[in-house]
Design a protein around this motif. Sequence first.
Motif, PDB file in Angstrom:
ATOM      1  N   GLU A  51      -2.397  27.700   1.006  1.00  0.00           N
ATOM      2  CA  GLU A  51      -1.099  27.402   1.829  1.00  0.00           C
ATOM      3  C   GLU A  51      -0.928  26.635   2.772  1.00  0.00           C
ATOM      4  O   GLU A  51      -1.849  26.396   3.360  1.00  0.00           O
ATOM      5  CB  GLU A  51      -0.039  28.103   1.458  1.00  0.00           C
ATOM      6  CG  GLU A  51       0.831  27.729   1.936  1.00  0.00           C
ATOM      7  CD  GLU A  51       2.081  29.133   2.968  1.00  0.00           C
ATOM      8  OE1 GLU A  51       3.141  28.539   3.088  1.00  0.00           O
ATOM      9  OE2 GLU A  51       1.996  30.376   1.648  1.00  0.00           O
ATOM     10  N   ARG A  62       4.737  26.920   9.333  1.00  0.00           N
ATOM     11  CA  ARG A  62       5.413  28.037   8.372  1.00  0.00           C
ATOM     12  C   ARG A  62       6.264  28.396   8.794  1.00  0.00           C
ATOM     13  O   ARG A  62       7.438  29.575   8.481  1.00  0.00           O
ATOM     14  CB  ARG A  62       4.599  28.693   7.918  1.00  0.00           C
ATOM     15  CG  ARG A  62       4.538  30.125   6.752  1.00  0.00           C
ATOM     16  CD  ARG A  62       3.765  30.600   5.932  1.00  0.00           C
ATOM     17  NE  ARG A  62       2.397  30.856   6.859  1.00  0.00           N
ATOM     18  CZ  ARG A  62       1.391  31.595   6.135  1.00  0.00           C
ATOM     19  NH1 ARG A  62       1.186  31.394   4.734  1.00  0.00           N
ATOM     20  NH2 ARG A  62       0.614  31.984   6.856  1.00  0.00           N
ATOM     21  N   ALA A 117      12.051  16.427   3.701  1.00  0.00           N
ATOM     22  CA  ALA A 117      12.523  17.589   4.922  1.00  0.00           C
ATOM     23  C   ALA A 117      13.802  17.080   5.167  1.00  0.00           C
ATOM     24  O   ALA A 117      14.411  17.927   6.496  1.00  0.00           O
ATOM     25  CB  ALA A 117      11.018  17.445   5.176  1.00  0.00           C
ATOM     26  N   GLN A 168       3.350  18.047   3.082  1.00  0.00           N
ATOM     27  CA  GLN A 168       4.012  19.585   2.022  1.00  0.00           C
ATOM     28  C   GLN A 168       4.334  20.317   3.002  1.00  0.00           C
ATOM     29  O   GLN A 168       5.311  20.863   2.813  1.00  0.00           O
ATOM     30  CB  GLN A 168       3.118  20.213   1.293  1.00  0.00           C
ATOM     31  CG  GLN A 168       3.708  21.341   0.243  1.00  0.00           C
ATOM     32  CD  GLN A 168       2.366  22.063  -0.892  1.00  0.00           C
ATOM     33  OE1 GLN A 168       1.541  20.866  -1.034  1.00  0.00           O
ATOM     34  NE2 GLN A 168       2.840  23.028  -0.376  1.00  0.00           N
ATOM     35  N   ALA A 169       3.535  20.436   3.838  1.00  0.00           N
ATOM     36  CA  ALA A 169       3.273  22.045   4.925  1.00  0.00           C
ATOM     37  C   ALA A 169       5.209  21.223   6.048  1.00  0.00           C
ATOM     38  O   ALA A 169       5.579  22.215   6.109  1.00  0.00           O
ATOM     39  CB  ALA A 169       2.197  21.750   6.317  1.00  0.00           C
ATOM     40  N   SER A 178       8.214  22.561   3.352  1.00  0.00           N
ATOM     41  CA  SER A 178       8.219  23.631   3.092  1.00  0.00           C
ATOM     42  C   SER A 178       8.719  24.497   3.833  1.00  0.00           C
ATOM     43  O   SER A 178      10.052  25.153   4.387  1.00  0.00           O
ATOM     44  CB  SER A 178       7.083  24.269   3.096  1.00  0.00           C
ATOM     45  OG  SER A 178       6.160  24.063   1.826  1.00  0.00           O
ATOM     46  N   LEU A 187      10.316  22.261  -1.165  1.00  0.00           N
ATOM     47  CA  LEU A 187       9.280  22.752  -2.080  1.00  0.00           C
ATOM     48  C   LEU A 187       8.523  22.048  -2.528  1.00  0.00           C
ATOM     49  O   LEU A 187       8.732  20.946  -3.227  1.00  0.00           O
ATOM     50  CB  LEU A 187       9.668  23.938  -2.698  1.00  0.00           C
ATOM     51  CG  LEU A 187      10.706  23.932  -4.172  1.00  0.00           C
ATOM     52  CD1 LEU A 187      10.667  24.598  -5.107  1.00  0.00           C
ATOM     53  CD2 LEU A 187      11.766  23.339  -4.047  1.00  0.00           C
ATOM     54  N   THR A 213       5.663  21.182  -6.314  1.00  0.00           N
ATOM     55  CA  THR A 213       4.929  22.092  -7.708  1.00  0.00           C
ATOM     56  C   THR A 213       4.481  21.803  -8.505  1.00  0.00           C
ATOM     57  O   THR A 213       4.641  20.251  -8.211  1.00  0.00           O
ATOM     58  CB  THR A 213       6.184  23.400  -8.479  1.00  0.00           C
ATOM     59  OG1 THR A 213       7.077  21.489  -8.793  1.00  0.00           O
ATOM     60  CG2 THR A 213       7.415  23.701  -7.273  1.00  0.00           C
ATOM     61  N   PRO A 219       3.236  26.726  -8.146  1.00  0.00           N
ATOM     62  CA  PRO A 219       3.196  26.458  -6.568  1.00  0.00           C
ATOM     63  C   PRO A 219       1.962  25.855  -6.728  1.00  0.00           C
ATOM     64  O   PRO A 219       0.738  26.066  -7.542  1.00  0.00           O
ATOM     65  CB  PRO A 219       2.832  27.811  -6.148  1.00  0.00           C
ATOM     66  CG  PRO A 219       3.404  28.850  -6.902  1.00  0.00           C
ATOM     67  CD  PRO A 219       3.163  28.411  -8.289  1.00  0.00           C
ATOM     68  N   ALA A 221       8.428  17.551  -5.357  1.00  0.00           N
ATOM     69  CA  ALA A 221       9.211  17.906  -4.437  1.00  0.00           C
ATOM     70  C   ALA A 221      10.000  18.108  -4.115  1.00  0.00           C
ATOM     71  O   ALA A 221      10.600  16.498  -4.442  1.00  0.00           O
ATOM     72  CB  ALA A 221       8.090  16.731  -3.242  1.00  0.00           C
ATOM     73  N   ARG A 262      15.135  24.176  -5.040  1.00  0.00           N
ATOM     74  CA  ARG A 262      14.945  24.524  -6.731  1.00  0.00           C
ATOM     75  C   ARG A 262      15.467  24.254  -7.872  1.00  0.00           C
ATOM     76  O   ARG A 262      14.261  23.746  -9.039  1.00  0.00           O
ATOM     77  CB  ARG A 262      14.500  26.246  -6.643  1.00  0.00           C
ATOM     78  CG  ARG A 262      14.511  26.914  -7.972  1.00  0.00           C
ATOM     79  CD  ARG A 262      12.555  26.894  -8.661  1.00  0.00           C
ATOM     80  NE  ARG A 262      12.040  27.276  -7.357  1.00  0.00           N
ATOM     81  CZ  ARG A 262      10.691  27.169  -7.860  1.00  0.00           C
ATOM     82  NH1 ARG A 262       9.938  26.410  -8.483  1.00  0.00           N
ATOM     83  NH2 ARG A 262       9.395  27.780  -6.711  1.00  0.00           N
TER      84      ARG A 262
END
Length: 273
Positions: A112, A131, A199, A221-222, A225, A230, A232, A238, A259, A263
């Motif tokens: 991740e 994170r 983002a 992605q970091a 997230s 998210l 996928t 994931p 992305a 959800r």
Amino acid sequence: MTWSSEIGKVAELCKQAGDAILRFHRLGVDVEHKADDSPVTEADRAAEEIILAGLGEIFSGVPVVAEEAVAGGDVPRIGGRFLLVDPLDGTREFISGRRDFTVNVALVEDGEPVLGVVLAPARQVLYAGERESGAALAEIVEGRIGAWKPIQVREAAEVPPVAVASRSHGDAKTEDLLTRLSVGERISVGSSLKFCMVACGEADFYPRFGRTMEWDTAAGQAVLSAAGGLVTHLDGTPFGYGKTDQADDVDFANPGFFAAGNRDLISRAVMQG
């Protein structure tokens, strides 16, 4: 924002690499082509050299998977913790004189991306995500990184949703999906800026069906997230990193992905994809 000591150092390192890239951007560069026919320039190599030297001090002993080094045959053995570097993402945009190219550095732990920095040198904007700390952007003013401002995805997508897609790698499958999802505005942008736009809440959805490499996507992605979004696989599972010994592809190659800021859009895309 309260960052770890590492992320601030990585941001400064990306800025140094970006300064080098901009010097080439003003003067022009000769373009070569790698074995996969993708373009590479002196700017790519100069930026990567700066980043690799700095990361060795910030993350001593952590393996670094860097695009140009890998192209030259230097592929390190990785474990559960490693770094991914794309010194100049959007080389085609850079060569064309556009502004949407980026510098990308990410730290991966157990598959991740847990820390990522994306710099858009020509726009003088940094995006960062961690994170444990969230996501933020900062403008570079008079050569200095300004105050970090928190960013987050839109809690609910626009109606109709806004999609961002690749400028250089558009395809009929993407257009078909966006039509079936009744997407309204479609923004064409190069590089990892697409993740950053989601983002920041400037877009809701970024689909990609074609192949990318892990260094293309990990930092973005970091950031996404950490901002509440998210990424996928196309089946909604994931999206992980450290893909080596792939029977059907080269090491660190990505399959397609979705992305999004929430959800619900992913679920709708999976049903329609």
